[in-house]
Design a protein around this motif. Structure first.
Motif: not given
Length: 406
Positions: A79-88, A94-97, A154-156
């Motif tokens: 959904s966001d190009a920046k998120y493809k490099n994030l850890d599970d 992010l999903c549950v928040s 930070s990402w949340i």
């Protein structure tokens, strides 16, 4: 093993609840699913969600996300190009928040605080980047910023556009409940009106599982446990071998002052304690840390008021027995109904405490106690008013929370 250390001159903190603090939403992703209906329905069955899966070069018992939940994470990742490099671990959180604040009626951009921690953090990315470093002799640009514990909150905060405080921390397996403690402290201190708290863990990696196996606490892939359908025998006090299994997932709760109309449960008491270390993973035979945390959480409540305890119960011989010994000492002859969810989903380390809170909230909402299928119960409560939730990390960092129905 060590004995309890008396602290006769220690002043006890005043933890009496001066103003109600409510849980107005809770959201999770785990082997049970992602929606509250699916999760509650899964708890109605006696089937474990622990399965054999190839991790690295071997097959091991793990509590892995179901395919539908994994698809949700992949959609989020794209959904966001920046998120493809994030850890599970970050993507789970992010999903549950997102789900939690939607259910609570919070709006992205609200000034709420965030405290979401992890025991291990970005285990998958860390192992990946370290392997690449050994092969190439240099680290990639994103190796550091994407593997710090702080990048979860930070990402949340970035995703939800909040201007409130953002905190990430690790207190091993009691991380999520320490997040709840922190949220309560900020709210009671008048420094925030709303706080998003919880934990996230994605530990199903070769090195992390190898660490647990080195401690000789992991469930074996053959033997009686496999044939009985329950690789993790959490709360089986008669087991003769350790049966801990790792699971992945995340869970967060929305905390608010007062008693809003959408309150799911009220935080009645909080308690915490630590033990002096004799070994990196040890707690005393009767879990002195749990005795102290449970006593503090009870406060002025009579032990008889607790209907259910959601135990930490990791599935290890010493861990399960010592916690039950502590419960016996605090509750004496009127021990509450005791349960756990680790036989069903595995041990999710830093997220486990909030997944236990979720189970507690669901039992309060549906007025039904969830049994561990291989445990014999003399009595099952038909009415549930108050539930205690326990969590403890390596070295005896115990937290106990008392929740009451609205």
């Amino acid at each position: 093993m060590k004995n309890a250390v008396a602290h006769t001159n220690q002043k006890k903190p005043d933890l009496a609840v001066k103003e109600a603090i409510s849980i107005t939403a809770i959201s999770s992703i785990s082997p049970l699913g992602i929606s509250q209906n699916a999760i509650w329905n899964a708890y109605q069955t006696a089937t474990s969600s622990v399965h054999l899966k190839r991790i690295g070069k071997e097959e091991v018992w793990v509590g892995a996300l179901a395919n539908e939940s994994r698809e949700e994470i992949e959609i989020l990742k794209k959904s966001d190009a920046k998120y493809k490099n994030l850890d599970d671990s970050v993507l789970f959180a992010l999903c549950v928040s997102r789900n939690a604040i939607a259910h609570a009626g919070w709006v992205a951009g609200d000034n709420f605080g965030i405290n979401i921690g992890s025991s291990r953090g970005a285990t998958g990315l860390f192992e990946k980047y370290h392997k690449e470093f050994l092969e190439r002799g240099k680290a990639v640009t994103l190796a550091s910023p994407t593997t710090t514990l702080g990048n979860i909150s930070s990402w949340i905060a970035h995703d939800l556009q909040t201007q409130g405080p953002e905190i990430s921390h690790s207190i091993t397996c009691s991380t999520a409940l320490h997040s709840l403690l922190n949220g309560v402290a900020w709210l009671r201190g008048g420094m925030a009106d709303k706080f998003l708290v919880g934990g996230s863990e994605a530990p199903l990696t070769p090195f992390t599982i190898a660490q647990m196996k080195a401690l000789k606490i992991y469930a074996k892939t053959s033997g009686a446990n496999e044939s009985e359908g329950y690789p993790c025998r959490a709360l089986d006090l008669d087991k003769t071998q350790n049966t801990m299994v790792l699971g992945e997932g995340a869970a967060v709760a929305c905390l608010e002052k007062g008693l809003p109309d959408n309150a799911l449960a009220v935080i009645e008491g909080i308690g915490y304690a630590t033990e002096l270390l004799e070994h990196n993973i040890s707690i005393s035979t009767d879990a002195v840390c749990f005795q102290r945390s449970m006593k503090m959480a009870l406060g002025v409540l009579h032990p008889d008021e607790i209907d259910v305890i959601v135990m930490h119960a990791p599935g290890t011989i010493k861990g399960d027995v010592s916690e039950m010994e502590a419960i016996d000492k605090i509750f004496c002859n009127k021990k509450p109904f005791c349960t756990t969810n680790k036989w069903k989903i595995g041990h999710t380390f830093g997220a486990s405490g909030m997944l236990s809170v979720e189970l507690a909230v669901l039992m309060l909402q549906h007025q039904k106690a969830i049994k561990v299928p291989f445990v014999s119960y003399e009595k099952v409560p038909t009415k549930i008013h108050k539930v205690m939730v326990n969590a403890v990390g390596f070295g005896g960092n115990a937290v106990s929370i008392v929740l009451k129905s609205v």
